[in-house]
Write a protein that holds these residues in place. Sequence first.
Motif: not given
Length: 64
Positions: A3-10, A51-59
């Motif tokens: 449900k949250d960013y921190k819940d996903y594995p690294d 981190k790479v995926l969520f940075n990509w999502i944020e542009g």
Amino acid sequence: MFKDYKDYPDVLNVSDVQQILGIGRKQAYELVHSDNFHVITIGKRIKISKKVLFNWIEGEQNPA
């Protein structure tokens, strides 16, 4: 289910990318095979840094 960013594995796999982005399996594989962000291939397994995926999502640009 996460449900949250921190819940996903690294380190994510393609099914995690699929779930996070709400896309189909084919689209997820097309994305990870594109040059949009860095992935790691271990044998036939594809791994993506959270981190790479969520940075990509944020542009945000990722260092090469």
